[in-house]
Design an enzyme around this catalytic site. Structure first.
Site, mmCIF file in Angstrom:
data_model
loop_
_atom_site.group_PDB
_atom_site.id
_atom_site.type_symbol
_atom_site.label_atom_id
_atom_site.label_comp_id
_atom_site.label_asym_id
_atom_site.label_seq_id
_atom_site.Cartn_x
_atom_site.Cartn_y
_atom_site.Cartn_z
ATOM 1 N N ASP A 154 28.428 49.654 54.779
ATOM 2 C CA ASP A 154 27.398 49.065 53.924
ATOM 3 C C ASP A 154 28.012 48.974 52.525
ATOM 4 O O ASP A 154 28.336 50.007 51.927
ATOM 5 C CB ASP A 154 26.151 49.974 53.926
ATOM 6 C CG ASP A 154 24.990 49.352 53.166
ATOM 7 O OD1 ASP A 154 25.234 48.594 52.214
ATOM 8 O OD2 ASP A 154 23.837 49.628 53.540
ATOM 9 N N TYR A 187 17.802 36.189 43.167
ATOM 10 C CA TYR A 187 18.970 35.774 43.963
ATOM 11 C C TYR A 187 19.909 34.960 43.072
ATOM 12 O O TYR A 187 21.125 35.192 43.053
ATOM 13 C CB TYR A 187 18.544 34.964 45.192
ATOM 14 C CG TYR A 187 19.747 34.465 45.976
ATOM 15 C CD1 TYR A 187 20.556 35.358 46.666
ATOM 16 C CD2 TYR A 187 20.091 33.113 45.988
ATOM 17 C CE1 TYR A 187 21.688 34.911 47.357
ATOM 18 C CE2 TYR A 187 21.212 32.661 46.677
ATOM 19 C CZ TYR A 187 22.008 33.568 47.363
ATOM 20 O OH TYR A 187 23.138 33.125 48.033
ATOM 21 N N LYS A 219 23.850 35.652 41.829
ATOM 22 C CA LYS A 219 24.986 34.741 42.021
ATOM 23 C C LYS A 219 25.557 34.271 40.671
ATOM 24 O O LYS A 219 26.751 33.986 40.574
ATOM 25 C CB LYS A 219 24.582 33.566 42.913
ATOM 26 C CG LYS A 219 24.367 33.973 44.378
ATOM 27 C CD LYS A 219 25.663 34.493 45.022
ATOM 28 C CE LYS A 219 25.507 34.844 46.477
ATOM 29 N NZ LYS A 219 26.774 35.306 47.093
HETATM 30 P P1 NDP Z 1 24.559 35.582 57.030
HETATM 31 O O1 NDP Z 1 23.247 36.259 56.916
HETATM 32 O O2 NDP Z 1 24.854 34.816 58.265
HETATM 33 O O3 NDP Z 1 25.739 36.645 56.790
HETATM 34 C C1 NDP Z 1 25.658 37.632 55.802
HETATM 35 C C2 NDP Z 1 26.704 38.678 56.066
HETATM 36 O O4 NDP Z 1 26.636 39.662 55.020
HETATM 37 C C3 NDP Z 1 26.475 39.402 57.386
HETATM 38 O O5 NDP Z 1 27.705 39.578 58.034
HETATM 39 C C4 NDP Z 1 25.910 40.741 56.965
HETATM 40 O O6 NDP Z 1 26.330 41.752 57.878
HETATM 41 C C5 NDP Z 1 26.601 40.947 55.606
HETATM 42 N N1 NDP Z 1 25.886 41.895 54.771
HETATM 43 C C6 NDP Z 1 24.643 41.756 54.226
HETATM 44 N N2 NDP Z 1 24.310 42.881 53.572
HETATM 45 C C7 NDP Z 1 25.351 43.736 53.701
HETATM 46 C C8 NDP Z 1 25.590 45.064 53.257
HETATM 47 N N3 NDP Z 1 24.700 45.756 52.535
HETATM 48 N N4 NDP Z 1 26.777 45.651 53.570
HETATM 49 C C9 NDP Z 1 27.686 44.974 54.302
HETATM 50 N N5 NDP Z 1 27.527 43.724 54.741
HETATM 51 C C10 NDP Z 1 26.364 43.116 54.459
HETATM 52 O O7 NDP Z 1 24.640 34.630 55.757
HETATM 53 P P2 NDP Z 1 25.830 33.700 55.192
HETATM 54 O O8 NDP Z 1 26.998 33.736 56.062
HETATM 55 O O9 NDP Z 1 25.221 32.399 54.871
HETATM 56 O O10 NDP Z 1 26.114 34.444 53.816
HETATM 57 C C11 NDP Z 1 27.394 34.854 53.402
HETATM 58 C C12 NDP Z 1 27.506 34.704 51.896
HETATM 59 O O11 NDP Z 1 27.381 33.330 51.561
HETATM 60 C C13 NDP Z 1 26.450 35.444 51.083
HETATM 61 O O12 NDP Z 1 27.075 36.040 49.964
HETATM 62 C C14 NDP Z 1 25.494 34.330 50.641
HETATM 63 O O13 NDP Z 1 24.833 34.659 49.454
HETATM 64 C C15 NDP Z 1 26.481 33.200 50.465
HETATM 65 N N6 NDP Z 1 25.923 31.853 50.486
HETATM 66 C C16 NDP Z 1 25.209 31.410 51.564
HETATM 67 C C17 NDP Z 1 24.688 30.126 51.562
HETATM 68 C C18 NDP Z 1 23.853 29.607 52.682
HETATM 69 O O14 NDP Z 1 23.144 28.587 52.483
HETATM 70 N N7 NDP Z 1 23.870 30.175 53.866
HETATM 71 C C19 NDP Z 1 24.949 29.201 50.436
HETATM 72 C C20 NDP Z 1 25.681 29.781 49.361
HETATM 73 C C21 NDP Z 1 26.174 31.045 49.401
HETATM 74 P P3 NDP Z 1 25.455 42.988 58.390
HETATM 75 O O15 NDP Z 1 24.020 42.588 58.349
HETATM 76 O O16 NDP Z 1 25.981 43.234 59.770
HETATM 77 O O17 NDP Z 1 25.807 44.095 57.442
HETATM 78 C C1 8X3 Z 2 22.346 29.981 49.131
HETATM 79 C C2 8X3 Z 2 22.011 28.602 48.729
HETATM 80 O O1 8X3 Z 2 20.183 27.206 47.661
HETATM 81 O O2 8X3 Z 2 19.611 28.508 49.641
HETATM 82 O O3 8X3 Z 2 23.115 30.605 48.143
HETATM 83 O O4 8X3 Z 2 19.936 29.586 47.510
HETATM 84 S S1 8X3 Z 2 20.354 28.480 48.357
#
Ligand code: NDP
Ligand code: 8X3
Length: 257
Positions: free
Chosen positions: A64, A157, A161
């Protein structure tokens, strides 16, 4: 890509979405992977698949990122063969809720800030000194369009970011006299588990985020991360803003329905 053959890439949040796609992409190029997340079973399954498909080494750490002691201990306890991390993908992150600022839940705020900001800092503080010592390394932070423009009810959020953006810039300034390079990949809408996590498993509401448009896939983002990581050492791919063609800003989105 030969440049990444046998390079060690540490990816946080590798159990799903963008992190998982990055793991597969780097494995294809022959990189050795350190995969971290909280969901151990998912990491084990991914590691087994990658070993079978790409015949590359994978080391998993159930972690974590909010637990500073656990981060410090698990990075310093890496076996010798895994210590020399070449690429750090700071990807673990999440959003909770979509509420007006005066109605937001404190617990959601804590979770986003602790994960997206403090977690990224803990991992970076544990990994970057080794990169500086070895005289090589690439840090790729996963920011967001939400770190460039605030949208209604995105408040905390977006703030987390924006903080990632500030930290990326701060890292780049502080590491300029070292060979370590710092990049940010800032995606717009990507269809992953992100919205399901944001809306706590409400699949209908989560699906609505991508209604009537073609979002990015996790693989699209992994391609951008891989591009940044695979530049020659003198090239620092500082920023990539990656949007779906249907998206112009966090709020200006073309939907057909
Ligand atoms: P997912 O929810 O599919 O993946 C998130 C990942 O983060 C999981 O593997 C989860 O693993 C891990 N995670 C969350 N909290 C923790 C924690 N406390 N410790 C360790 N691992 C953690 O989402 P995305 O793949 O979309 O997100 C990945 C990144 O991309 C994030 O930083 C998100 O903000 C960013 N992002 C996403 C966008 C989108 O539209 N999807 C757009 C822009 C940015 P587990 O739960 O197993 O710990
Ligand atoms: C994730 C993109 O626009 O859903 O960072 O917040 S948005």
């Amino acid at each position: 890509m030969t440049r990444l053959k046998n390079a060690i890439a540490l990816i946080t949040g590798a159990s799903s979405g963008i992190g998982e796609a990055c793991a597969r992409k780097f494995a294809e190029a022959g990189a050795r992977l350190i995969l971290t997340a909280r969901r151990k079973e998912r990491l084990i399954e991914l590691a087994n698949n990658i070993r079978n498909d790409h015949n590359t080494d994978v080391h998993i750490i159930t972690l974590d990122v909010r637990d500073q002691k656990a981060v410090e201990t698990s990075i310093s306890a890496l076996p010798d063969a895994w210590k020399a991390v070449d690429i750090l993908v700071n990807n673990a992150g999440l959003s909770r809720g979509l509420d007006k600022i005066h109605e937001g839940k404190l617990q959601d705020w804590e979770e986003m800030i602790d994960t997206n900001v403090k977690g990224l800092l803990y991992i970076s503080r544990a990994v970057i000194p080794g990169m500086v010592e070895r005289g090589r390394g690439t840090v790729i932070n996963i920011g967001s369009i939400a770190g460039r423009e605030v949208y209604p009810m995105g408040n905390v959020y977006c703030a987390s970011k924006f903080a990632v953006d500030a930290l990326t810039k701060g890292m780049r300034l502080d590491l300029v006299d070292t060979p370590v390079r710092v990049c940010t990949v800032d995606p717009g809408l990507v269809e992953t588990e992100f919205s399901q996590v944001r809306f706590r498993g409400d699949a209908v509401r989560a699906k609505k985020a991508y209604r009537g448009l073609t979002p990015l896939t996790a693989d699209d983002v992994a391609d951008a991360v891989f591009f940044a990581a695979s530049r020659p050492p003198h090239v620092q791919c500082a920023e990539i803003l990656l949007l779906p063609t249907d998206q112009a800003s966090p709020t200006v989105v073309h939907r057909t329905q």
